[in-house]
Scaffold this motif. Structure first.
Motif, PDB file in Angstrom:
ATOM      1  N   ASN A  21       0.670  -1.188   0.070  1.00  8.74           N
ATOM      2  CA  ASN A  21       0.389   0.356  -0.380  1.00  8.74           C
ATOM      3  C   ASN A  21       0.958   1.103  -0.048  1.00  8.74           C
ATOM      4  O   ASN A  21       0.103   2.425   0.064  1.00  8.74           O
ATOM      5  CB  ASN A  21      -0.693   0.062   1.044  1.00  8.74           C
ATOM      6  CG  ASN A  21      -1.736  -1.033   1.369  1.00  8.74           C
ATOM      7  OD1 ASN A  21      -1.956  -1.304   0.523  1.00  8.74           O
ATOM      8  ND2 ASN A  21      -2.101  -1.455   2.477  1.00  8.74           N
ATOM      9  N   ILE A  22       1.881   1.722   0.417  1.00  4.62           N
ATOM     10  CA  ILE A  22       2.914   2.317  -0.337  1.00  4.62           C
ATOM     11  C   ILE A  22       3.807   2.819  -0.826  1.00  4.62           C
ATOM     12  O   ILE A  22       4.368   1.357  -1.850  1.00  4.62           O
ATOM     13  CB  ILE A  22       3.946   2.214   1.629  1.00  4.62           C
ATOM     14  CG1 ILE A  22       4.862   1.705   1.752  1.00  4.62           C
ATOM     15  CG2 ILE A  22       3.004   2.688   2.625  1.00  4.62           C
ATOM     16  CD1 ILE A  22       5.719   1.119   2.537  1.00  4.62           C
ATOM     17  N   GLN A  23       4.628   3.721  -1.062  1.00  6.88           N
ATOM     18  CA  GLN A  23       5.292   4.188  -2.452  1.00  6.88           C
ATOM     19  C   GLN A  23       6.750   3.248  -2.222  1.00  6.88           C
ATOM     20  O   GLN A  23       7.464   3.181  -1.029  1.00  6.88           O
ATOM     21  CB  GLN A  23       5.165   5.667  -2.716  1.00  6.88           C
ATOM     22  CG  GLN A  23       6.458   5.859  -3.817  1.00  6.88           C
ATOM     23  CD  GLN A  23       5.609   5.496  -5.100  1.00  6.88           C
ATOM     24  OE1 GLN A  23       4.141   5.856  -5.223  1.00  6.88           O
ATOM     25  NE2 GLN A  23       5.944   5.068  -6.256  1.00  6.88           N
ATOM     26  N   MET A  24       6.834   2.162  -2.973  1.00 10.88           N
ATOM     27  CA  MET A  24       8.322   1.609  -3.005  1.00 10.88           C
ATOM     28  C   MET A  24       9.122   2.831  -3.436  1.00 10.88           C
ATOM     29  O   MET A  24       8.940   3.067  -5.043  1.00 10.88           O
ATOM     30  CB  MET A  24       7.831   0.428  -3.425  1.00 10.88           C
ATOM     31  CG  MET A  24       6.629  -0.442  -2.863  1.00 10.88           C
ATOM     32  SD  MET A  24       6.932  -0.653  -1.064  1.00 10.88           S
ATOM     33  CE  MET A  24       8.784  -1.388  -0.974  1.00 10.88           C
ATOM     34  N   LYS A  25      10.367   2.317  -2.805  1.00  8.94           N
ATOM     35  CA  LYS A  25      11.655   2.443  -3.248  1.00  8.94           C
ATOM     36  C   LYS A  25      12.655   1.735  -3.222  1.00  8.94           C
ATOM     37  O   LYS A  25      12.225   1.068  -3.010  1.00  8.94           O
ATOM     38  CB  LYS A  25      12.241   3.630  -2.400  1.00  8.94           C
ATOM     39  CG  LYS A  25      11.548   4.850  -1.873  1.00  8.94           C
ATOM     40  CD  LYS A  25      12.259   6.064  -0.959  1.00  8.94           C
ATOM     41  CE  LYS A  25      10.767   6.994  -1.176  1.00  8.94           C
ATOM     42  NZ  LYS A  25      11.276   8.500  -0.138  1.00  8.94           N
ATOM     43  N   GLY A  26      13.877   1.518  -4.368  1.00  5.96           N
ATOM     44  CA  GLY A  26      14.534   0.772  -4.782  1.00  5.96           C
ATOM     45  C   GLY A  26      15.296   0.573  -3.849  1.00  5.96           C
ATOM     46  O   GLY A  26      16.370  -0.906  -3.764  1.00  5.96           O
ATOM     47  N   ASN A  27      15.337   0.383  -2.673  1.00  8.02           N
ATOM     48  CA  ASN A  27      16.777   0.762  -1.241  1.00  8.02           C
ATOM     49  C   ASN A  27      16.486   0.269  -0.634  1.00  8.02           C
ATOM     50  O   ASN A  27      16.289   0.037   0.921  1.00  8.02           O
ATOM     51  CB  ASN A  27      17.207   1.202  -1.217  1.00  8.02           C
ATOM     52  CG  ASN A  27      16.216   2.680  -0.326  1.00  8.02           C
ATOM     53  OD1 ASN A  27      15.145   2.455  -0.238  1.00  8.02           O
ATOM     54  ND2 ASN A  27      16.713   4.170   0.802  1.00  8.02           N
ATOM     55  N   THR A  28      14.911  -1.072  -0.353  1.00  8.99           N
ATOM     56  CA  THR A  28      13.416  -1.710   0.242  1.00  8.99           C
ATOM     57  C   THR A  28      13.996  -3.096   0.455  1.00  8.99           C
ATOM     58  O   THR A  28      13.785  -3.369  -0.982  1.00  8.99           O
ATOM     59  CB  THR A  28      12.723  -1.134   0.369  1.00  8.99           C
ATOM     60  OG1 THR A  28      12.809   0.422   0.871  1.00  8.99           O
ATOM     61  CG2 THR A  28      12.067  -2.273   1.810  1.00  8.99           C
ATOM     62  N   VAL A  29      14.655  -4.006   1.489  1.00  2.83           N
ATOM     63  CA  VAL A  29      14.547  -5.655   1.140  1.00  2.83           C
ATOM     64  C   VAL A  29      13.279  -5.610   2.764  1.00  2.83           C
ATOM     65  O   VAL A  29      12.956  -5.783   3.382  1.00  2.83           O
ATOM     66  CB  VAL A  29      15.169  -5.708   1.681  1.00  2.83           C
ATOM     67  CG1 VAL A  29      15.103  -7.594   1.272  1.00  2.83           C
ATOM     68  CG2 VAL A  29      17.006  -5.654   0.279  1.00  2.83           C
ATOM     69  N   PHE A  30      12.094  -6.835   1.974  1.00  4.03           N
ATOM     70  CA  PHE A  30      11.376  -7.555   3.032  1.00  4.03           C
ATOM     71  C   PHE A  30      12.143  -8.782   3.873  1.00  4.03           C
ATOM     72  O   PHE A  30      12.395  -9.088   2.651  1.00  4.03           O
ATOM     73  CB  PHE A  30      10.513  -7.475   2.526  1.00  4.03           C
ATOM     74  CG  PHE A  30       9.341  -6.083   2.033  1.00  4.03           C
ATOM     75  CD1 PHE A  30       9.410  -5.272   3.104  1.00  4.03           C
ATOM     76  CD2 PHE A  30       9.860  -5.392   1.087  1.00  4.03           C
ATOM     77  CE1 PHE A  30       8.726  -3.761   2.843  1.00  4.03           C
ATOM     78  CE2 PHE A  30       9.052  -4.046   0.833  1.00  4.03           C
ATOM     79  CZ  PHE A  30       8.545  -2.867   1.489  1.00  4.03           C
ATOM     80  N   CYS A  31      11.494  -9.004   4.503  1.00  4.00           N
ATOM     81  CA  CYS A  31      11.568 -10.223   4.696  1.00  4.00           C
ATOM     82  C   CYS A  31      10.739 -11.323   6.373  1.00  4.00           C
ATOM     83  O   CYS A  31      10.216 -10.634   7.210  1.00  4.00           O
ATOM     84  CB  CYS A  31      13.663 -11.100   5.407  1.00  4.00           C
ATOM     85  SG  CYS A  31      13.231 -12.119   6.032  1.00  4.00           S
ATOM     86  N   TYR A  32       9.481 -11.824   5.303  1.00  3.30           N
ATOM     87  CA  TYR A  32       8.513 -11.882   6.307  1.00  3.30           C
ATOM     88  C   TYR A  32       8.857 -13.507   6.515  1.00  3.30           C
ATOM     89  O   TYR A  32       9.510 -14.908   6.141  1.00  3.30           O
ATOM     90  CB  TYR A  32       7.074 -12.785   5.558  1.00  3.30           C
ATOM     91  CG  TYR A  32       6.601 -10.751   5.086  1.00  3.30           C
ATOM     92  CD1 TYR A  32       6.173 -10.209   6.008  1.00  3.30           C
ATOM     93  CD2 TYR A  32       6.765 -10.674   4.060  1.00  3.30           C
ATOM     94  CE1 TYR A  32       5.412  -9.055   5.604  1.00  3.30           C
ATOM     95  CE2 TYR A  32       6.609  -9.543   2.902  1.00  3.30           C
ATOM     96  CZ  TYR A  32       5.355  -8.200   4.510  1.00  3.30           C
ATOM     97  OH  TYR A  32       4.806  -7.102   3.985  1.00  3.30           O
ATOM     98  N   ALA A  33       8.467 -14.101   7.750  1.00  2.11           N
ATOM     99  CA  ALA A  33       8.288 -15.055   8.451  1.00  2.11           C
ATOM    100  C   ALA A  33       7.446 -16.459   8.025  1.00  2.11           C
ATOM    101  O   ALA A  33       7.626 -17.287   8.091  1.00  2.11           O
ATOM    102  CB  ALA A  33       7.730 -14.861   9.795  1.00  2.11           C
ATOM    103  N   THR A  34       6.389 -16.062   7.448  1.00  2.07           N
ATOM    104  CA  THR A  34       5.325 -16.842   6.741  1.00  2.07           C
ATOM    105  C   THR A  34       4.482 -16.068   5.263  1.00  2.07           C
ATOM    106  O   THR A  34       5.122 -14.381   5.213  1.00  2.07           O
ATOM    107  CB  THR A  34       4.836 -17.759   7.830  1.00  2.07           C
ATOM    108  OG1 THR A  34       3.925 -18.156   6.954  1.00  2.07           O
ATOM    109  CG2 THR A  34       3.560 -15.489   8.518  1.00  2.07           C
ATOM    110  N   SER A  35       3.813 -17.134   5.133  1.00  4.41           N
ATOM    111  CA  SER A  35       2.907 -15.750   3.874  1.00  4.41           C
ATOM    112  C   SER A  35       2.145 -15.663   4.378  1.00  4.41           C
ATOM    113  O   SER A  35       1.436 -15.817   5.566  1.00  4.41           O
ATOM    114  CB  SER A  35       2.895 -16.845   2.556  1.00  4.41           C
ATOM    115  OG  SER A  35       3.418 -17.966   2.275  1.00  4.41           O
ATOM    116  N   LYS A  36       1.359 -14.329   3.207  1.00  2.00           N
ATOM    117  CA  LYS A  36      -0.005 -13.998   3.699  1.00  2.00           C
ATOM    118  C   LYS A  36      -0.625 -15.029   3.860  1.00  2.00           C
ATOM    119  O   LYS A  36      -1.354 -16.032   3.501  1.00  2.00           O
ATOM    120  CB  LYS A  36      -0.627 -13.015   2.677  1.00  2.00           C
ATOM    121  CG  LYS A  36       0.554 -11.934   1.756  1.00  2.00           C
ATOM    122  CD  LYS A  36      -0.128 -11.481   0.529  1.00  2.00           C
ATOM    123  CE  LYS A  36       0.932 -10.718   0.923  1.00  2.00           C
ATOM    124  NZ  LYS A  36       0.879  -9.657  -1.569  1.00  2.00           N
ATOM    125  N   GLY A  37      -1.436 -14.750   4.884  1.00  2.00           N
ATOM    126  CA  GLY A  37      -2.811 -15.274   5.390  1.00  2.00           C
ATOM    127  C   GLY A  37      -2.055 -16.347   6.079  1.00  2.00           C
ATOM    128  O   GLY A  37      -2.905 -17.368   5.972  1.00  2.00           O
TER     129      GLY A  37
END
Length: 162
Positions: A99-115
């Motif tokens: 939902n937010i404007q993404m910039k090229g300097n961001t990495v995400f790591c989640y512990a699990t999948s959506k839901g």
């Protein structure tokens, strides 16, 4: 928890790698990811929690002091917090940090999948197990998270269901 995030953001400078790691209770609601503070009251709602999108937005929009790289690690469940039944499949498709404007300097790591729930073994969360394995190595950020993802994926096939 919000004041701690604000203090953290004040410490960010340009040309640094800013790593935000949260391990604890969390959920997704109305397309946003929420972090539950350890001292949250019983029956907490989104008003009692910190929105991960707000954390990322504060980190990305830090003016001239925006970091060279932002790493956001969320070791939380990604299910809905609502008590009433909902279409969980639809929630899983719409809920994320999209939902937010993404910039090229961001990495995400989640512990699990959506839901899905984030799982633990008897020692720690599954994500922590693989982060501990790869973080000490001299690897690029991308290689660390690719290795973590592969390790977690391979771990899924070792779990037996009854």
């Amino acid at each position: 928890m919000q004041s701690i995030v604000e203090e953290f953001v004040k410490l960010i400078g340009s040309e640094v790698y800013a790593v935000f790691y949260f391990c604890g209770h969390g959920f997704e609601e109305d397309g946003k990811c929420y972090l539950v503070p350890p001292n949250a009251r019983h029956g907490y709602t989104i008003k009692d929690c910190t929105c991960a999108e707000d954390v990322l937005n504060q980190m990305q929009n830090h003016g001239e002091n925006s970091p060279a790289l932002i790493v956001l690690i969320l070791d939380i469940c990604r299910i809905s917090n609502e008590k009433s039944p909902r279409n969980q499949y639809q929630d899983a498709l719409t809920a994320s940090l999209n939902n937010i404007q993404m910039k090229g300097n961001t990495v995400f790591c989640y512990a699990t999948s959506k839901g899905m729930y984030a799982y633990e073994d008897i020692y720690s969360g599954i994500l922590v197990k693989y982060l501990k394995k790869y973080l000490p190595k001299r690897m690029s950020v991308l290689d660390v998270f690719t290795s973590v993802q592969e390790g977690m994926f391979n771990n899924c096939f070792k779990v037996k269901t009854i």
